[in-house]
Design a protein around this motif. Structure first.
Motif, PDB file in Angstrom:
ATOM      1  N   ALA A  51      -6.276  -6.260   4.123  1.00 20.71           N
ATOM      2  CA  ALA A  51      -6.906  -6.345   2.257  1.00 20.71           C
ATOM      3  C   ALA A  51      -7.892  -6.190   3.511  1.00 20.71           C
ATOM      4  N   GLY A  52      -8.385  -6.658   1.578  1.00 23.60           N
ATOM      5  CA  GLY A  52     -10.261  -6.083   1.448  1.00 23.60           C
ATOM      6  C   GLY A  52     -10.480  -7.835   1.671  1.00 23.60           C
ATOM      7  N   VAL A  53     -11.971  -7.489   2.042  1.00 22.53           N
ATOM      8  CA  VAL A  53     -12.635  -8.950   2.336  1.00 22.53           C
ATOM      9  C   VAL A  53     -14.449  -8.119   2.035  1.00 22.53           C
ATOM     10  N   ILE A  75     -11.161 -12.625   0.211  1.00 27.13           N
ATOM     11  CA  ILE A  75      -9.447 -11.610   0.250  1.00 27.13           C
ATOM     12  C   ILE A  75      -9.154 -11.183  -0.869  1.00 27.13           C
ATOM     13  N   ASP A  76      -8.379 -10.056  -0.382  1.00 23.44           N
ATOM     14  CA  ASP A  76      -7.590  -9.018  -1.320  1.00 23.44           C
ATOM     15  C   ASP A  76      -6.491  -8.720  -1.062  1.00 23.44           C
ATOM     16  N   TYR A  77      -5.434  -8.589  -1.447  1.00 27.72           N
ATOM     17  CA  TYR A  77      -4.242  -8.255  -0.817  1.00 27.72           C
ATOM     18  C   TYR A  77      -3.318  -7.535  -2.011  1.00 27.72           C
ATOM     19  N   GLN A  78      -3.018  -6.936  -1.537  1.00 25.85           N
ATOM     20  CA  GLN A  78      -2.233  -6.665  -2.370  1.00 25.85           C
ATOM     21  C   GLN A  78      -0.417  -5.778  -1.783  1.00 25.85           C
ATOM     22  N   PHE A  79       0.642  -6.980  -1.601  1.00 28.37           N
ATOM     23  CA  PHE A  79       1.664  -7.163  -1.856  1.00 28.37           C
ATOM     24  C   PHE A  79       2.650  -6.489  -1.511  1.00 28.37           C
ATOM     25  N   THR A  80       2.345  -6.123  -2.649  1.00 22.84           N
ATOM     26  CA  THR A  80       3.780  -4.777  -3.575  1.00 22.84           C
ATOM     27  C   THR A  80       3.044  -4.281  -3.863  1.00 22.84           C
ATOM     28  N   SER A  81       3.902  -2.834  -4.609  1.00 19.61           N
ATOM     29  CA  SER A  81       3.033  -2.097  -5.513  1.00 19.61           C
ATOM     30  C   SER A  81       3.113  -2.415  -6.836  1.00 19.61           C
ATOM     31  N   LYS A  82       3.192  -4.107  -7.245  1.00 19.50           N
ATOM     32  CA  LYS A  82       3.240  -4.501  -8.693  1.00 19.50           C
ATOM     33  C   LYS A  82       2.477  -6.024  -8.399  1.00 19.50           C
ATOM     34  N   PHE A  83       2.116  -6.461  -7.119  1.00 17.19           N
ATOM     35  CA  PHE A  83       1.591  -7.764  -7.202  1.00 17.19           C
ATOM     36  C   PHE A  83       0.971  -7.586  -6.282  1.00 17.19           C
ATOM     37  N   TYR A  84      -0.442  -8.276  -6.863  1.00 18.87           N
ATOM     38  CA  TYR A  84      -1.852  -8.237  -5.869  1.00 18.87           C
ATOM     39  C   TYR A  84      -2.137  -9.551  -5.923  1.00 18.87           C
ATOM     40  N   GLY A  85      -3.311 -10.253  -5.268  1.00 22.67           N
ATOM     41  CA  GLY A  85      -3.317 -11.579  -5.641  1.00 22.67           C
ATOM     42  C   GLY A  85      -4.762 -10.986  -4.890  1.00 22.67           C
TER      43      GLY A  85
END
Lengths: 261, 384
Positions: free
Chosen positions: B240-242, B266-276
């Motif tokens: 993850a990015g913090v 904090i951010d995270y790319q869960f799949t190639s299409k879904f980011y949170g």
């Protein structure tokens, strides 16, 4: 006495043959592997040089639409890169900076710099069939895989070595296996196939339009075919390129990244 | 006179561009059209004597010429014309063009009717010279401090309200800036932001470096007659990015008014299409008591939030390579008012994008987000 010496000679011939056979059996695979390793490194070196500066057009082609992006790039080895988008106007001025395993993006319209976290490495790079990981892990083709020539093959009428690349244990790579075709006449890459860990073919890179640019022969068009999305592919066309030129370290810095167009 | 000269300069640049395009001049810009329907809450509408249902339209033209003067020197301009229609008086002005960091008034209103206005303003106009390891920038410019995605407490110049949708850029500030570079990722930025009096002028610094795959910086200075110290960081926590940033703000003559403000995200790319991503914001300048909210400064755009603790969540999903959807949620953790935003954007051509967005606010009477109107808007922008 003669007969004895003949026996001795026969023995020594047999020993010689057996020794030669054992030597070949014992050392040939290592020599072959080393050869494959050298071929891969030479092919990669021919493509990239110690440093390069070039202008490219990237075309994202799908059954529904085609998008084109023009960009300038600066590379030093595979560790440092700066990519600046020149068109279309919406994206112009956006930049990507790569230093070893780290990537930053600068968005011109909002004037912001974003650090790309590891989880974003598999995200598409600028809507293409390439990912951020393709930019960061480029050195892995030579360093993170074991190489073995598995056969010879013909690609686009050119005789090629077909080399199998298997990830080394603990290597930080996303692919389960690669097949890499290298042309025997000029040692340039012809094709690369990317397989996932279950052995499914995910992407194919096809090199074509070989011509002399920047003082060396190289493929001017690189096409990445995405098998996960049928009909989707990304083409890189090299418009101009210079190799082994001196590029200031300042190019690969926050200062340059955030300095507008 | 100055304003007429500016218009003449712009027209000249257009003419030169069309007739004699050269490498020394680059030109770009965009046109944006944002029609909005908004519904103000009934209590506020009655109190301010305005309509509950309102129609707005913001049309923006932004022209961005850059002229290269000599080696490593250039002048950059971003000139904007905004036309603004609103069917009824507004509580929040979504077309604000000036901020407290601008000392020279480069705004003028050729049309200023009760419901319709046209505003011309200069949002960037700076001279930029690189000398050895130093960059010098003088004039109206954007100064980007901080690593937060939603809030930027260390952005002491031009923070933007996260609920804003009509403008994508932060406002320009009038400043003299020097950035001294000591390595690929190490630099020291010194900024002076003049105000009408010497004592009220602002000055600050930011020292930034990269250590062990973390970007980090410290900031400090004297802003709005207060002493500010703080810092920020951005890095990776596993995949993850913090990021985080914060400041301490103190008035030497009134230490009891000191406050801290910080974010952690904090951010995270869960799949190639879904980011949170999620971000927590502690706003020490605000208050937990809704009766103490400084609504006047909020409505003037001088502050972004009035409460103390906030949480924001943002998720985006790539529906199609050309269609992206984004859901935003923000909550004032003290008064429990909240904001939902949804935006679906589509890239129609390389240069044209359209988007449909909505904003919904909820909360008890007189809580923070209770004051905001719900809105549905369309957005179309074309780059040239």
């Amino acid at each position: 006495m003669k007969a004895r010496s003949e026996i001795t000679m026969r023995k020594s011939r047999i020993v010689g043959l057996v020794s030669s056979f054992l030597f070949i059996v014992a050392f040939a695979p290592a020599a072959f592997c080393q050869n494959a390793d050298a071929i891969i490194r030479r092919a990669e070196d021919l493509l990239r040089g110690k440093s390069s500066k070039g202008t490219f057009i990237m075309r994202v082609i799908t059954p529904e639409y085609t998008r084109e992006m023009r960009m300038e790039t600066w590379w030093v080895g595979t560790d440092k890169a700066l990519i600046v988008i020149r068109s279309p106007k919406r994206e112009a001025g956006n930049k990507t900076l790569k230093i070893k395993n780290e990537i930053w993006s600068y968005l011109r319209n909002t004037e912001t710099t974003i650090r790309i976290p590891p989880s974003m490495m598999l995200q598409s790079w600028n809507g293409s069939d390439f990912t951020n990981d393709d930019l960061v892990r480029e050195s892995s083709v030579a360093d993170d895989y074991t190489h073995k020539i598995v056969s010879t093959d013909v690609v686009q009428s050119e005789k090629c070595w077909k080399i199998e690349l298997i990830p080394k244990p603990d290597a930080p790579v996303v692919w389960g296996k690669l097949y890499y075709w290298v042309r025997q006449t000029d040692n340039l890459p012809a094709r690369v196939e990317y397989y996932d860990e279950r052995g499914k073919l995910m992407r194919t890179m096809v090199f074509s339009d070989y011509k002399v640019m920047g003082g060396r022969k190289l493929p001017a068009t690189w096409t990445m075919i995405n098998h996960a999305d049928p009909g989707h592919r990304t083409e890189f066309e090299i418009l101009d390129i210079s190799f082994d030129i001196k590029i200031s370290d300042r190019v690969f810095s926050f200062q340059e990244l955030e300095r507008g167009n | 006179m100055v304003k007429r000269a500016m218009i003449l300069l712009l027209l000249s640049l257009f003419w030169i561009r069309e007739t004699n395009a050269q490498d020394w001049l680059s030109f770009s810009g965009y046109v944006m059209e944002v029609p909005v329907y908004q519904r103000v809450n009934g209590t506020l509408a009655r109190f301010f004597g305005t309509d509950r249902d309102q129609w707005l339209n913001v049309a923006r033209v932004r022209l961005r010429p850059t002229v290269s003067l000599w080696s490593n020197a250039r002048v950059s301009l971003e000139y904007e014309i905004t036309s603004f229609y609103h069917s009824a008086p507004l509580f929040f002005d979504i077309a604000t063009t000036r901020n407290k960091r601008q000392v020279v008034d480069l705004t003028w209103n050729p049309v200023n009717e009760p419901k319709y206005s046209v505003i011309h303003f200069v949002d960037r106009l700076h001279f930029d010279q690189r000398v050895g390891f130093a960059d010098i920038v003088i004039g109206r410019q954007r100064i980007a401090w901080g690593t937060g995605r939603i809030w930027n407490p260390t952005d002491l110049f031009n923070p933007i309200n996260p609920t804003s949708f009509a403008k994508i850029e932060k406002d320009g500030v009038d400043a003299a800036l020097t950035k001294l570079t000591f390595g690929d990722f190490t630099d020291l930025t010194l900024v002076y932001n003049p105000q009408e009096g010497w004592k009220t002028s602002n000055a600050g610094f930011r020292f930034r470096t990269n250590f062990n795959e973390y970007d980090m910086s410290i900031v400090g200075g004297h802003f709005d007659k207060r002493v500010i110290v703080g810092g920020d960081f951005a890095g990776n926590l596993f995949q993850a990015g913090v990021r985080g940033e914060g400041i301490l703000s103190a008035d030497r003559h009134n230490l009891s008014s000191s406050f801290a403000s910080f974010i952690l995200g904090i951010d995270y790319q869960f799949t190639s299409k879904f980011y949170g991503l999620t971000e927590y914001h502690f706003n020490g300048e605000g208050t937990k008591d809704k009766s103490g909210y400084d609504l006047l400064r909020l409505s003037r755009g001088e502050i972004i939030n009035v409460g103390r603790d906030y949480l924001a969540l943002q998720a985006s999903y790539l529906v199609h390579p050309l269609v992206n959807s984004m859901l935003s949620y923000m909550r004032n953790l003290d008064d429990r008012s909240q904001f939902f935003g949804l935006l679906v954007s589509c890239s129609v051509t390389d240069e044209l994008a359209v988007a449909l967005g909505g904003q919904l606010y909820g909360g008890d009477d007189f809580t923070e987000f209770w004051y905001y109107p719900g809105a549905v808007y369309l957005k179309a922008d074309y780059y040239f």
